[in-house]
Structure formats: structure tokens, C-alpha cells
Design a protein around this motif. Structure first.
Motif, PDB file in Angstrom:
ATOM      1  N   THR A  93      20.543  29.014  30.237  1.00 52.19           N
ATOM      2  CA  THR A  93      21.657  28.987  31.153  1.00 52.19           C
ATOM      3  C   THR A  93      22.681  29.996  30.929  1.00 52.19           C
ATOM      4  OG1 THR A  93      21.403  26.349  31.487  1.00 52.19           O
ATOM      5  CG2 THR A  93      23.425  27.409  32.051  1.00 52.19           C
ATOM      6  N   LEU A  94      22.837  30.134  29.710  1.00 51.40           N
ATOM      7  CA  LEU A  94      23.850  30.994  29.483  1.00 51.40           C
ATOM      8  C   LEU A  94      23.286  32.600  29.750  1.00 51.40           C
ATOM      9  CD1 LEU A  94      25.025  30.237  25.870  1.00 51.40           C
ATOM     10  CD2 LEU A  94      26.345  30.253  28.013  1.00 51.40           C
ATOM     11  N   ILE A  95      22.170  32.853  29.541  1.00 53.62           N
ATOM     12  CA  ILE A  95      21.486  34.052  30.233  1.00 53.62           C
ATOM     13  C   ILE A  95      21.579  34.199  31.598  1.00 53.62           C
ATOM     14  CG2 ILE A  95      19.172  35.356  30.239  1.00 53.62           C
ATOM     15  CD1 ILE A  95      18.534  34.144  27.444  1.00 53.62           C
ATOM     16  N   GLU A  96      21.386  33.078  32.215  1.00 57.61           N
ATOM     17  CA  GLU A  96      21.684  33.174  33.651  1.00 57.61           C
ATOM     18  C   GLU A  96      23.127  33.446  34.211  1.00 57.61           C
ATOM     19  OE1 GLU A  96      19.977  29.468  34.811  1.00 57.61           O
ATOM     20  OE2 GLU A  96      17.481  29.927  34.759  1.00 57.61           O
ATOM     21  N   GLU A  97      23.810  32.696  33.506  1.00 57.21           N
ATOM     22  CA  GLU A  97      25.421  33.067  33.622  1.00 57.21           C
ATOM     23  C   GLU A  97      25.777  34.442  33.188  1.00 57.21           C
ATOM     24  OE1 GLU A  97      28.050  30.774  34.746  1.00 57.21           O
ATOM     25  OE2 GLU A  97      26.336  29.744  35.569  1.00 57.21           O
ATOM     26  N   ALA A  98      25.215  34.943  32.260  1.00 58.71           N
ATOM     27  CA  ALA A  98      25.570  36.373  31.962  1.00 58.71           C
ATOM     28  C   ALA A  98      25.039  37.245  33.049  1.00 58.71           C
ATOM     29  CB  ALA A  98      24.727  36.648  30.706  1.00 58.71           C
ATOM     30  N   ALA A  99      23.889  37.139  33.667  1.00 57.08           N
ATOM     31  CA  ALA A  99      23.328  37.983  34.802  1.00 57.08           C
ATOM     32  C   ALA A  99      23.975  37.693  36.013  1.00 57.08           C
ATOM     33  CB  ALA A  99      22.027  37.611  35.024  1.00 57.08           C
ATOM     34  N   ALA A 100      24.401  36.451  36.277  1.00 51.96           N
ATOM     35  CA  ALA A 100      25.261  36.134  37.833  1.00 51.96           C
ATOM     36  C   ALA A 100      26.895  36.649  37.187  1.00 51.96           C
ATOM     37  CB  ALA A 100      25.603  34.711  37.762  1.00 51.96           C
ATOM     38  N   ARG A 101      27.370  36.916  36.289  1.00 51.24           N
ATOM     39  CA  ARG A 101      28.619  37.358  36.152  1.00 51.24           C
ATOM     40  C   ARG A 101      28.382  38.682  35.625  1.00 51.24           C
ATOM     41  NH1 ARG A 101      31.958  32.638  36.510  1.00 51.24           N
ATOM     42  NH2 ARG A 101      30.912  31.119  36.348  1.00 51.24           N
ATOM     43  N   ASP A 102      27.615  39.421  35.597  1.00 52.90           N
ATOM     44  CA  ASP A 102      27.572  40.857  35.074  1.00 52.90           C
ATOM     45  C   ASP A 102      28.163  41.041  33.738  1.00 52.90           C
ATOM     46  OD1 ASP A 102      27.158  43.639  35.250  1.00 52.90           O
ATOM     47  OD2 ASP A 102      29.057  44.131  36.325  1.00 52.90           O
ATOM     48  N   ALA A 103      27.526  40.411  32.977  1.00 51.72           N
ATOM     49  CA  ALA A 103      28.312  40.362  31.410  1.00 51.72           C
ATOM     50  C   ALA A 103      27.879  41.595  30.616  1.00 51.72           C
ATOM     51  CB  ALA A 103      27.565  39.364  30.713  1.00 51.72           C
ATOM     52  N   ARG A 104      28.973  42.184  30.063  1.00 49.65           N
ATOM     53  CA  ARG A 104      28.850  43.132  29.211  1.00 49.65           C
ATOM     54  C   ARG A 104      28.190  42.857  27.737  1.00 49.65           C
ATOM     55  NH1 ARG A 104      31.350  48.111  28.400  1.00 49.65           N
ATOM     56  NH2 ARG A 104      32.505  47.721  30.110  1.00 49.65           N
ATOM     57  N   MET A 105      28.514  41.469  27.549  1.00 48.74           N
ATOM     58  CA  MET A 105      28.195  40.785  26.364  1.00 48.74           C
ATOM     59  C   MET A 105      28.317  39.312  26.270  1.00 48.74           C
ATOM     60  SD  MET A 105      29.569  42.173  22.668  1.00 48.74           S
ATOM     61  CE  MET A 105      29.593  43.564  23.204  1.00 48.74           C
ATOM     62  N   LEU A 106      27.157  38.561  25.604  1.00 49.98           N
ATOM     63  CA  LEU A 106      27.236  37.220  25.336  1.00 49.98           C
ATOM     64  C   LEU A 106      27.662  36.905  24.139  1.00 49.98           C
ATOM     65  CD1 LEU A 106      23.905  35.795  26.594  1.00 49.98           C
ATOM     66  CD2 LEU A 106      26.203  34.928  27.347  1.00 49.98           C
ATOM     67  N   VAL A 107      28.674  36.150  23.859  1.00 56.91           N
ATOM     68  CA  VAL A 107      29.407  35.798  22.796  1.00 56.91           C
ATOM     69  C   VAL A 107      29.309  34.373  22.356  1.00 56.91           C
ATOM     70  CG1 VAL A 107      31.668  35.827  21.166  1.00 56.91           C
ATOM     71  CG2 VAL A 107      31.182  37.519  23.230  1.00 56.91           C
ATOM     72  N   VAL A 108      28.840  34.174  21.072  1.00 59.20           N
ATOM     73  CA  VAL A 108      28.616  32.727  20.617  1.00 59.20           C
ATOM     74  C   VAL A 108      29.161  32.460  18.985  1.00 59.20           C
ATOM     75  CG1 VAL A 108      26.703  32.406  21.968  1.00 59.20           C
ATOM     76  CG2 VAL A 108      26.200  33.221  19.732  1.00 59.20           C
ATOM     77  N   GLY A 109      29.420  31.177  18.532  1.00 62.08           N
ATOM     78  CA  GLY A 109      29.718  31.118  17.122  1.00 62.08           C
ATOM     79  C   GLY A 109      28.568  30.731  16.408  1.00 62.08           C
ATOM     80  N   SER A 110      28.978  30.443  15.190  1.00 62.77           N
ATOM     81  CA  SER A 110      28.085  30.202  14.075  1.00 62.77           C
ATOM     82  C   SER A 110      27.821  28.653  14.137  1.00 62.77           C
ATOM     83  CB  SER A 110      28.487  30.644  12.657  1.00 62.77           C
ATOM     84  OG  SER A 110      28.441  32.125  12.780  1.00 62.77           O
ATOM     85  N   GLY A 111      26.561  28.324  13.632  1.00 62.01           N
ATOM     86  CA  GLY A 111      26.305  26.928  13.407  1.00 62.01           C
ATOM     87  C   GLY A 111      27.193  26.240  12.611  1.00 62.01           C
ATOM     88  N   SER A 112      27.321  24.901  12.544  1.00 58.62           N
ATOM     89  CA  SER A 112      28.495  24.010  12.037  1.00 58.62           C
ATOM     90  C   SER A 112      28.210  23.908  10.718  1.00 58.62           C
ATOM     91  CB  SER A 112      28.494  22.706  12.747  1.00 58.62           C
ATOM     92  OG  SER A 112      27.382  21.976  12.851  1.00 58.62           O
ATOM     93  N   ASP A 113      26.939  24.217  10.333  1.00 59.36           N
ATOM     94  CA  ASP A 113      26.889  24.312   8.786  1.00 59.36           C
ATOM     95  C   ASP A 113      27.236  25.630   7.875  1.00 59.36           C
ATOM     96  OD1 ASP A 113      24.630  25.625  10.129  1.00 59.36           O
ATOM     97  OD2 ASP A 113      23.052  24.717   8.871  1.00 59.36           O
ATOM     98  N   ALA A 114      27.682  26.337   8.816  1.00 61.07           N
ATOM     99  CA  ALA A 114      28.019  27.888   7.846  1.00 61.07           C
ATOM    100  C   ALA A 114      29.226  27.558   7.321  1.00 61.07           C
ATOM    101  CB  ALA A 114      28.327  28.917   9.078  1.00 61.07           C
ATOM    102  N   ARG A 115      29.334  28.396   6.323  1.00 54.19           N
ATOM    103  CA  ARG A 115      30.699  28.452   5.385  1.00 54.19           C
ATOM    104  C   ARG A 115      31.618  28.928   6.258  1.00 54.19           C
ATOM    105  NH1 ARG A 115      31.118  33.485   3.631  1.00 54.19           N
ATOM    106  NH2 ARG A 115      29.226  34.798   3.489  1.00 54.19           N
ATOM    107  N   ALA A 116      32.857  28.953   5.989  1.00 51.69           N
ATOM    108  CA  ALA A 116      34.022  29.637   6.373  1.00 51.69           C
ATOM    109  C   ALA A 116      33.876  30.894   6.243  1.00 51.69           C
ATOM    110  CB  ALA A 116      35.260  28.860   5.880  1.00 51.69           C
ATOM    111  N   GLY A 117      33.975  31.574   7.097  1.00 52.61           N
ATOM    112  CA  GLY A 117      34.010  33.196   7.225  1.00 52.61           C
ATOM    113  C   GLY A 117      32.322  33.792   6.980  1.00 52.61           C
TER     114      GLY A 117
END
Length: 298
Positions: A93-117
Motif C-alpha cells: 500500500t505504501l508503494i502504491e501511495e508513493a506512485a500515486a503521490r509522485d514520491a521522491r522518497m519513502l520514509v519509515v521508522g525503525s522497529g520498536s525493538d531498536a535501541r534509541a538512536g
């Protein structure tokens, strides 16, 4: 064009929006935070249950979009909006949204089990990295930054894909008015006393790799100078270590840094420089990482 942010319905870390806004301050584009909620089954026999499910999902989506809008409001200088959509697969769905919105980039966060930073890839992020046709930026856990993108570090190896990546990242750095640092990550296991032919052979191979890396860096410097870079906005470095943590940690990282990695390669030295070890570099990166597909243009 836009920066499309994957914002989870139960998001407790606004790092992805922080990174997207930082990128938008460097190269201005609209930031769109997208929350994907489960899609109903659409089975006639379960019409009542399906209706209740859609109402529940809609409530979750609206609440998520409201939280995302609150995170965006902390960056009034950025043109941002938050939406929610139905989808059976978050990555697709994010890939489809990126195509529909002419995305320069997709931006996501890290998993909840990642250490801070730190950065921890989730199964959804991993699929995005392998399926997206636009670059995917990953924010460290709890990422916060008020600085601009001041330096772009590109992981460089001497193959066709890496040269193509270098030229594209150079253009991005110039557009963002950021310095460019070209780093070759090189594994150099701790040297042992020469007590056998095998150990001596290992030492010779390490020295050969180091020589090839230095030559490639020299050629990269000449190319970048021809593109207008000078000593004030260009750095070149070989980052060596006994393992990936040591190699990544052997160079200085500052606020305003981002690290760019290219897609994997079949080059015979790919295991040494980057290739299939990209996930290991990402795991130890203390700054945001941008994964660029082979044919993508930033």
C-alpha cells in the motif's frame, strides 16, 4: 513531488516524520504521512461484521492521522499533511501511495525493538527495501533533529552500480547544499603473526583490497572534482575494521549526517565493500540511512 511517510496506526515514535521534515528542509517537497489500516474482507455473508470492522478500522485510521498531524505541526516550515488508507499489505500500500503521490522518497521508522538512536529493520521495511522503485529512508529509533542535512555519506565500491549511485548522490548533495563524503567500507580482520602460508595469504589479500579501494577513491575524487566539488565540500575515506560495527564506528558521525547505500551487486568484491552486507551496515549506522534502488533517481 512528495516525501511519503509510513506512519503506523499505533506509532509511538515520530522519528520517520522528523526525518522526512529534515529532508524536506534540504530539498523542499510536501510531506504526506500515510497510516495504513486493515482492509475489510467484503464478504456478503459477513456484511454486519464487515461493517463493524470497517468502522473500527476507520476510527483507528482517523486517530493515527490525527497523531501524525500533531507531529507534523511541530514543523510549521514544512508543507505537511496526514491521511489514512485501507490496505491488505502495508508495504504494498505504501508503494502504491508513493506512485500515486509522485514520491521522491519513502520514509519509515525503525522497529520498536531498536535501541534509541539505532536502526532495526522490520519485515515490512525489509520488503520495502526489496520492492520499492524509489529510495527508502530509515530513521533511527527516537530520531530527532533540528539541523539541516549538512553532509551526505555515500557507501562506495568500485563497480558500475556504485559509480552510477555516486553521480546521482553527488547531484543530490549539491541540490541540498550539503557536503559529500565518499566512504569505502573495508573489512580488515585483526592481523595475526605470520605463522603459516594461510595467514600470509590473508594478509596479502587484505593489502590488495586496501590498494584497490585507495585507487577507486582516487578516481572518485577526480570525477567529483570535474562535477564541481572542491576540498571544502568533499571528503573521501576508507573505513576499515575487524567487523562491520568497527568499520562503521571508525568514522565520525555528526548531527545532519545521512548515509546512502546502493542496491546489492554481483561484483566479485561485493561481500567486502557492500553488496549483501548492506543490512549489517544499516544495523550499526548511528544516522538515518537511505537505500537507493539501482535504477532510481533521487
Amino acid at each position: 513531488m512528495t516525501y511519503v511517510v509510513g506512519y503506523g496506526p499505533h506509532e509511538s515514535d515520530g522519528g520517520a516524520i522528523e526525518l522526512a521534515c529534515q529532508l524536506a528542509r534540504a530539498i523542499p517537497e510536501r510531506v504526506v504521512a500515510v497510516s495504513v489500516v486493515p482492509q475489510s474482507w467484503g464478504t456478503p455473508a459477513a456484511a454486519g461484521t464487515d461493517r463493524e470492522f470497517r468502522q473500527w478500522a476507520g476510527g483507528v485510521g482517523a486517530e493515527s492521522a490525527e497523531r501524525a498531524a500533531g507531529d507534523l505541526a511541530a514543523h510549521p516550515e514544512v508543507d505537511g499533511t496526514a491521511v489514512w488508507v485501507h490496505g491488505r499489505s502495508v508495504p504494498q500500500t505504501l508503494i502504491e501511495e508513493a506512485a500515486a503521490r509522485d514520491a521522491r522518497m519513502l520514509v519509515v521508522g525503525s522497529g520498536s525493538d531498536a535501541r534509541a538512536g539505532g536502526i532495526r529493520l522490520t519485515s515490512k521495511t525489509d520488503r520495502l527495501m526489496h520492492s520499492s522503485t524509489v529510495p527508502v529512508a530509515i530513521a533511527p529509533r527516537d530520531y530527532r533533529s533540528t539541523s539541516a542535512v549538512s553532509r551526505v555519506t555515500v557507501a562506495f565500491r568500485d563497480d558500475d552500480a556504485s559509480w552510477s549511485l555516486l553521480s546521482r548522490v553527488a547531484e543530490i548533495a549539491q541540490r541540498a547544499s550539503a557536503r559529500l563524503r565518499v566512504v569505502t567500507f573495508l573489512m580488515s580482520p585483526t592481523r595475526r603473526p605470520v605463522t603459516s602460508d594461510v595467514t600470509h595469504a590473508e594478509t596479502q589479500v587484505i593489502d590488495l583490497w586496501a590498494g584497490q579501494a585507495a585507487q577507486a577513491q582516487s578516481e572518485a575524487k577526480a570525477t567529483l572534482r570535474s562535477l564541481g566539488f572542491d576540498d571544502d565540500d568533499l571528503e573521501l575515506q576508507i573505513a576499515g575494521g575487524a567487523d562491520w560495527a568497527a568499520a562503521v564506528g571508525s568514522i565520525e558521525w555528526d548531527a545532519g549526517d545521512v548515509l546512502v547505500l546502493g542496491s546489492s551487486s554481483s561484483h566479485r568484491l561485493a561481500q567486502v565493500f557492500l553488496g549483501s552486507s548492506a543490512s549489517k551496515i544499516i544495523r550499526h549506522a548511528p544516522v538515518p540511512v537511505i537505500i537507493v534502488p539501482g535504477s532510481s533517481v533521487g
